[in-house]
Design an enzyme around this catalytic site. Structure first.
Site, PDB file in Angstrom:
ATOM      1  N   HIS A  46       0.816  -1.214   0.000  1.00  0.00           N
ATOM      2  CA  HIS A  46       0.000   0.000   0.000  1.00  0.00           C
ATOM      3  C   HIS A  46       0.849   1.262   0.000  1.00  0.00           C
ATOM      4  CE1 HIS A  46      -3.834  -1.967   0.162  1.00  0.00           C
ATOM      5  NE2 HIS A  46      -3.414  -2.752   1.127  1.00  0.00           N
ATOM      6  N   ARG A  71       7.401  -5.134   3.150  1.00  0.00           N
ATOM      7  CA  ARG A  71       6.198  -5.865   2.734  1.00  0.00           C
ATOM      8  C   ARG A  71       6.181  -5.772   1.226  1.00  0.00           C
ATOM      9  NH1 ARG A  71      -0.016  -5.007   4.569  1.00  0.00           N
ATOM     10  NH2 ARG A  71       0.262  -2.930   3.642  1.00  0.00           N
ATOM     11  N   GLU A 147      -5.027 -12.518   6.141  1.00  0.00           N
ATOM     12  CA  GLU A 147      -5.894 -11.339   6.044  1.00  0.00           C
ATOM     13  C   GLU A 147      -7.182 -11.614   5.277  1.00  0.00           C
ATOM     14  OE1 GLU A 147      -3.959  -8.174   3.866  1.00  0.00           O
ATOM     15  OE2 GLU A 147      -2.717  -9.559   2.737  1.00  0.00           O
ATOM     16  N   ASP A 173      -8.160  -5.894   6.644  1.00  0.00           N
ATOM     17  CA  ASP A 173      -8.659  -6.766   5.582  1.00  0.00           C
ATOM     18  C   ASP A 173      -9.400  -7.965   6.162  1.00  0.00           C
ATOM     19  OD1 ASP A 173      -8.079  -5.646   3.005  1.00  0.00           O
ATOM     20  OD2 ASP A 173      -5.967  -5.815   3.518  1.00  0.00           O
TER      21      ASP A 173
END
Lengths: 250, 250, 250, 250, 250, 250
Positions: A46, A71, A147, A173
């Site tokens: 993100h 990530r 998630e 999520d």
């Protein structure tokens, strides 16, 4: 090879805290890394920047003792390999829904024979040391994100994938998948699910970490026995302190 | 959440025009967005720049009323999610050849339960508003590219994928697949195929758009009843006007 | 050393046309350079990018026969030297108001003994050739901008500065200084001033160029006997053609 | 369309040498391209930069006669197409393990009907010429990397994939897969495997290239009859010469 | 031309608050601009980025109602003009030590006849409107930094420079010049000096702003009657909130 | 504050070697910094990149023990201050021709009362430590370039400027000014001048360094008693080793 201090902290049963960088700027990464966190995660999923910008961010984090984590944006051998080449000492991989996903992720992070990581660790040698190749497989940390409902259902199978170091929970999520709002951090359902995952990880001798959407949640996650807690993003830090300052002066 | 003006125009049966940016520069994007187009498409497929450069381009477009669209480089959850996080209000996805491709694309653009979009819309909140999560699924526009023989053959099935908003025709690739030159915009075969796709889209109550390689073609596409027409790229604009100016002075 | 084709054109009394790039993108520079111009000017003054972005733009122009020119952001030895190091074959310097300004500009563009250019032409050698140092002083083109009342009044003195190759007229700034609107390209006063400058340049055997704000003006400038005409910027090209396309389809 | 000089050299049975750029800087690419290599490979796999930075690097290489090659980061249609649009004249694709992998790679590099390459070659036209579309399929060079046990076992099948031009051997990864150290360039096992691959390529009339980890290995590879040898990376060049200089002065 | 909301706030005797961005990232600028500040200052002096990166930051701020300000790196016509071209609605200029410095700064910000600003406001037109040229001189805000003993001594002369809108106090540099520590924000000497400057500004009907190193100081500055207060930088916001979060969890 | 290891080496009369980075890439800077040099100089004068790119380069160097130096592009307070803020531990300033130039340079590098350096050392604190402000004036190294006839004539006066740490000789520019070729490193005149400068520096207890255009020259400079020698640039390293490799294989 330089040790992975997160592994040391985990072995000592000490809570590790990671900063979280989602804006593509190497100075920002250095500021966060100097802030006292045990690790800093460069978020390619993100975070609104590309792999290329992650390089100077990892360099900046490497000027400190904070462990450089990433990530990745998806479970992609190409991207993961490039991030490891760049000196990442741990990878959090989103959307691990099955043991097969986890196996693929583990293979992307390990050299043969355990996996299919390609050889070319330019920064790895500089950050880790000349014996990088020999020790990388057991130094790099691999954390699979749980998630989705599917991932939650398969969590035990995922945790049993050999050489996966642990799981990392994506609460927003997971909440959405459970039919809750993305910030339903206080609901019983979500917290029950999180506790279940912590217990499963501990049962299988694996690590467990989480992103905490609020400081209340972060405190609770510490109490839940997490190994790794991320107490919000850089953007949240900027916004929270900015709002406090503006309110005080209006 | 801020409305998607393209949906409004489409509902009013008004032709929408989109600019097309294929060079990675935020000032260029702002210039095009100020030029009077209803939307501006940031092209990640043939545009020679990366996702990271799309961020300031989307910011630049957001200083105007033009709707920020993107064409992603491929049907990839990771990339599409990052572009949506960055505030894109619509996605044109290349190479949708089957209903399965389209379903995968739709799922990448929708939060659970309709899809598997991951939560983290940093710019989405800033551009769309604080209620972004609640309305995003029905605000973001999803357009599947029909540009291969296979996609053409499966067009009706693709159009029936729930929550897909429409199709976007790639005439050069479709022409090549039909054995024609990439600029065979005047051939009967290509135009027959385009008309068939328009009719199919209208039959299923879906939108239909196209890239027009020439202004003659753009005029014809308007007459065909397109909802969205892209009258050439930024590069074509630069070249056409440059050639005109040079010719006038030689 | 590679010849400076602008010098050849000037010697042949042929009008040279230069494209003008004011957005910092190397693909854009290459597109303009492939468009048929004799030269392409990378504008560091009003162009919204830094010297660093000019490097790949100059590289891109160097894939073609167009002569790579720059307009520096100010009469600064440091910046001019870096742009020459980067392979610029000519410099247009803004705000030359006195013969002293011009002398300082000329010195920045020449190696000792004529000037104080520092040695380090990394790209100069690659673009120009291994004998770059020997020939650079007489190959690089130096054009001083006349764009203020003061510069206009001192034009004859400026033109007599040894080794200055010529002048380049900034009509909008000159118009503003004359109390006119920046786009007063059709006024008699401005055109008289321009004609005076052309005559002065020719009298002293120097070159004269100009930026033309409109195509009408460009035609007139050709008739005035200019050696070099810039028929508008990249932004103007984008806007003019975009407006034409949108108007045709509304 | 501009010829692919590597094909000419290969046809003449002349050894071709390629430089290798793994740092994302266009000036570096130009320096290497001016160094005398027949080709320069921009490495997107282990090179620590993104596709976007490859664009100015390819532009810089295009100022010279060196053939612009790329190694893509993975067998991805989207990335390969973007690199070809950017003017790459050859693609080295990592991790081709099966004939299916190779077929997918070949299809990504060819327009219909041979493949599914999408149309939009912005720089292709500028570098290759206006007839790019007509000749691209037979000009662009496609080299599949053999670097795993699986790929080695399937090498003959891979070599028989129509329109694949040849193979490129990754000796470090192949060594690791064989249970050797990544720099086991002198071992008999590795050299036997390499010789086998050369013989297979020649048997099927395909080209064969290799990355050489040391100059001793490069010499040997020349003797093995390679068509293309890469004698180390830019990083190795910097390090080797730096170490030599420092040692001389200590 | 779009109004300058800071002028409106100042006219209403309302305290204006500005955010302060010193890391070169457009998303960060947008986050700060969405945080509720009346203005956001892009700091080119101590901010570790170049003018080019300021462009997308100004674009990002322009998606909000916050007024885009810049602090230039020095009193340089070239840089100030580029920042104004890029749409800055106010300039804070460091190191104004004399009325001559201030006059030079004012001239850099105004078109002829008041000054020597060069014409080319690419983004100015887009952000400000088509009548930008007519109104720019009275819309753009000019604030001269008082941060040296010399500047302090000349403050009254500086404040009397026509068309200078006001002063902006740099307390750390002023403290250092007074022989104090850079963070001596609580000392009587520094606060007396600040109060003197506020009184002088008010006497001459000019605006006065300040950077506040701590929130205590910010409160006091509000009480001193400042028109504009900057309550710390983006880096301070990140650090303060990060420290708070880490402390809470250790 | 972290010590400046160059000062320690100089005090121990040990020759210090600095790498030289003239291409704007942070990985390259890290590779050079890991190569064994005592320092790495980021060259902003002839290096083809801007101050902004120097930031991640300085961060990269900071991951090693090599001392981060910069050569600024000109004697500019604004640029020098930004580079010091970014953590540079020494500045080489080009074109110091007079004691006044040197005094201005020294003032740009020192906080009040010795100079006018502005306060805002974002990275300074991170690299140097929290007591940065207290010790910076005596830690940062200041080296004035002697590279013109004027500078050579004024060398003794320059060396007597208080708090200037030493001089750095630019042999190519000095040679050009002496009427020699830029690579006239073996001429008696140039070497005599260099020896004179070394003697002058030693007489005044100041340091002296030089850029060596060849390895023969570097050896001789060591014998001349230099404190600091730069044995060529990154570009020279790339070229020398590349030429060696290509020659060996042709």
């Amino acid at each position: 090879m330089r040790e992975n201090r997160l592994r040391t902290l985990f072995a000592q049963k000490k809570l590790a805290l990671s900063g979280w960088v989602s804006m593509g700027n190497s100075l920002l990464a250095e500021v966060v890394a100097n802030g006292g966190y045990d690790a800093v995660t460069v978020d390619l999923q993100h975070g609104l920047f590309s792999v290329e910008s992650a390089i100077p961010m990892l360099q900046a984090i490497s000027t400190t003792d904070a462990v450089p984590l990433v990530r990745c944006s998806e479970n992609s051998l190409g991207e993961i390999n490039k991030l490891l080449d760049a000196g990442a000492y741990g990878v959090i991989c989103p959307l691990i829904n099955t043991a097969d996903d986890a196996e693929r992720f583990v293979r992307a992070c390990h050299y043969s024979p355990r996996g299919g990581r390609s050889y070319g660790p330019a920064r790895g040698f500089m950050y880790g040391g000349p014996d990088y190749f020999t020790h990388a497989n057991r130094t790099i940390l691999t954390l699979a994100m749980i998630e989705t409902n599917e991932g939650y259902a398969n969590a035990e199978a995922i945790l049993q994938v050999p050489d996966l170091d642990g799981i990392f929970i994506g609460p927003s999520d997971l909440a959405i998948e459970m039919g809750l709002a993305p910030d339903a951090y206080e609901t019983r359902e979500l917290n029950d699910a999180i506790r279940t995952l912590v217990a499963l990880a501990q049962k299988h001798g694996k690590y467990v970490g989480i992103f905490a959407g609020t400081m209340d949640m972060a405190q609770r996650m510490k109490e839940f026995g997490m190994d790794l807690v991320v107490p919000g993003t850089d953007i949240q830090q900027i916004k929270a302190e900015g709002a406090r300052r503006i309110a005080a002066l209006r």
